[in-house]
Design a protein around this motif. Sequence first.
Motif, PDB file in Angstrom:
ATOM      1  N   ALA A 127     -10.123  -0.670   1.280  1.00  0.00           N
ATOM      2  CA  ALA A 127     -10.256  -1.220   2.620  1.00  0.00           C
ATOM      3  C   ALA A 127      -8.729  -1.753   2.971  1.00  0.00           C
ATOM      4  O   ALA A 127      -8.390  -1.561   4.124  1.00  0.00           O
ATOM      5  CB  ALA A 127     -11.021  -2.509   2.620  1.00  0.00           C
ATOM      6  N   ARG A 128      -8.071  -2.174   2.052  1.00  0.00           N
ATOM      7  CA  ARG A 128      -6.530  -2.638   2.052  1.00  0.00           C
ATOM      8  C   ARG A 128      -5.631  -1.574   2.452  1.00  0.00           C
ATOM      9  O   ARG A 128      -4.880  -1.429   3.491  1.00  0.00           O
ATOM     10  CB  ARG A 128      -6.085  -3.214   1.001  1.00  0.00           C
TER      11      ARG A 128
ATOM     12  N   PRO B 109     -12.905  -3.777   6.887  1.00  0.00           N
ATOM     13  CA  PRO B 109     -13.473  -4.775   5.897  1.00  0.00           C
ATOM     14  C   PRO B 109     -14.067  -4.156   4.705  1.00  0.00           C
ATOM     15  O   PRO B 109     -14.368  -3.001   4.619  1.00  0.00           O
ATOM     16  CB  PRO B 109     -14.666  -5.468   6.715  1.00  0.00           C
ATOM     17  N   GLU B 110     -13.957  -4.924   3.580  1.00  0.00           N
ATOM     18  CA  GLU B 110     -14.358  -4.330   2.247  1.00  0.00           C
ATOM     19  C   GLU B 110     -16.018  -3.898   2.378  1.00  0.00           C
ATOM     20  O   GLU B 110     -16.146  -2.952   1.782  1.00  0.00           O
ATOM     21  CB  GLU B 110     -14.171  -5.579   1.291  1.00  0.00           C
TER      22      GLU B 110
ATOM     23  N   LYS C 168      -6.070  -1.660  13.455  1.00  0.00           N
ATOM     24  CA  LYS C 168      -7.646  -1.876  13.073  1.00  0.00           C
ATOM     25  C   LYS C 168      -7.714  -2.172  11.789  1.00  0.00           C
ATOM     26  O   LYS C 168      -7.158  -1.817  10.701  1.00  0.00           O
ATOM     27  CB  LYS C 168      -8.048  -0.096  13.270  1.00  0.00           C
ATOM     28  N   THR C 169      -8.407  -3.285  11.226  1.00  0.00           N
ATOM     29  CA  THR C 169      -8.828  -3.863  10.138  1.00  0.00           C
ATOM     30  C   THR C 169     -10.067  -3.059   9.617  1.00  0.00           C
ATOM     31  O   THR C 169     -11.195  -2.914  10.439  1.00  0.00           O
ATOM     32  CB  THR C 169      -9.081  -5.624  10.243  1.00  0.00           C
TER      33      THR C 169
ATOM     34  N   THR D 297      -6.528  -0.341   6.034  1.00  0.00           N
ATOM     35  CA  THR D 297      -6.421  -1.330   7.256  1.00  0.00           C
ATOM     36  C   THR D 297      -4.877  -0.897   8.007  1.00  0.00           C
ATOM     37  O   THR D 297      -3.871  -0.885   7.260  1.00  0.00           O
ATOM     38  CB  THR D 297      -6.442  -2.559   6.667  1.00  0.00           C
ATOM     39  N   THR D 298      -4.671  -0.984   9.062  1.00  0.00           N
ATOM     40  CA  THR D 298      -3.623  -0.774   9.871  1.00  0.00           C
ATOM     41  C   THR D 298      -3.331  -2.044  10.632  1.00  0.00           C
ATOM     42  O   THR D 298      -4.405  -2.762  11.112  1.00  0.00           O
ATOM     43  CB  THR D 298      -3.684   0.545  10.848  1.00  0.00           C
ATOM     44  N   PRO D 299      -2.253  -2.085  11.495  1.00  0.00           N
ATOM     45  CA  PRO D 299      -2.088  -3.154  12.413  1.00  0.00           C
ATOM     46  C   PRO D 299      -2.927  -3.131  13.575  1.00  0.00           C
ATOM     47  O   PRO D 299      -3.381  -4.271  14.367  1.00  0.00           O
ATOM     48  CB  PRO D 299      -0.738  -3.030  12.774  1.00  0.00           C
TER      49      PRO D 299
ATOM     50  N   ARG E  57     -12.407  -3.157  -2.138  1.00  0.00           N
ATOM     51  CA  ARG E  57     -11.317  -3.888  -1.780  1.00  0.00           C
ATOM     52  C   ARG E  57     -10.050  -3.158  -1.446  1.00  0.00           C
ATOM     53  O   ARG E  57      -9.494  -3.220  -0.634  1.00  0.00           O
ATOM     54  CB  ARG E  57     -11.269  -5.254  -2.576  1.00  0.00           C
TER      55      ARG E  57
END
Length: 239
Positions: free
Chosen positions: A201-202, A212-213, A209-210, A205-207, A198
């Motif tokens: 994943a955080r 997911p965990e 592209k997300t 993560t960019t504005p 998790r």
Amino acid sequence: MDDASLCQLIREALHSPQKAETLALAIDHLPEIKRYLDKGWQPYYDEALPMTERDVNRNINRFPQMYRLNLESVNCQNPSEAANVRRCFISWVMMILRRDCYDVKRRVNRPRIVSTSETIGGEDSLTIEETIADDLTLSGIKLILERERRSLARQMKCYIEEDPEMRLRNCHPRNNANLDCQLLSQKLLLEEPPLNPRQVARELTTPEKTIPEQTVYDRWRNYCLPLLRIIARELGYED
């Protein structure tokens, strides 16, 4: 030693114990070795070098397997081919040398070990050896196994950090080159403290592209862990 001479010596070392010994002794004369060694490891170089020379001498046959080199077909007179063999060899030696420097540092800085012949509680008391005699053999075996596990862990740590063949960096989804196995291994295994999927994943993560965990977890379980197991077996781990 130029690229062609080193390439030829490595090829001969695969078939001759005498040449393997010559190759090991040549390590100290390769300028890249000290140049690439981090300053923090340099104080331990002189003591670690004989250990590295011994390991190279004993394990030279593992070198071409690790880097997928067919030295029988390599043309050592071809500058690009000889240079590639040299790069791979230097990378392999540096991985071993850093591990050996770590061993020396740990030995130098470890706490004093009490002798088993020292008494506990005065002159008439039992020695430590007498106290643990019933479990001495089992403890010794456990200690040996633990040392082997730690040695493999250090080799794996060096391999992950160096990724000499780029096997970890090249293992990533087609649509996300940033989600590679070297990065995941560093985040999930080597960071202090290690991150969980998790948190990774955080971080990724960019504005635009997300991540997911579950994607991180699946990539780690289905691709990275199997690859690390293969690499561990190549380094000498037996299931």
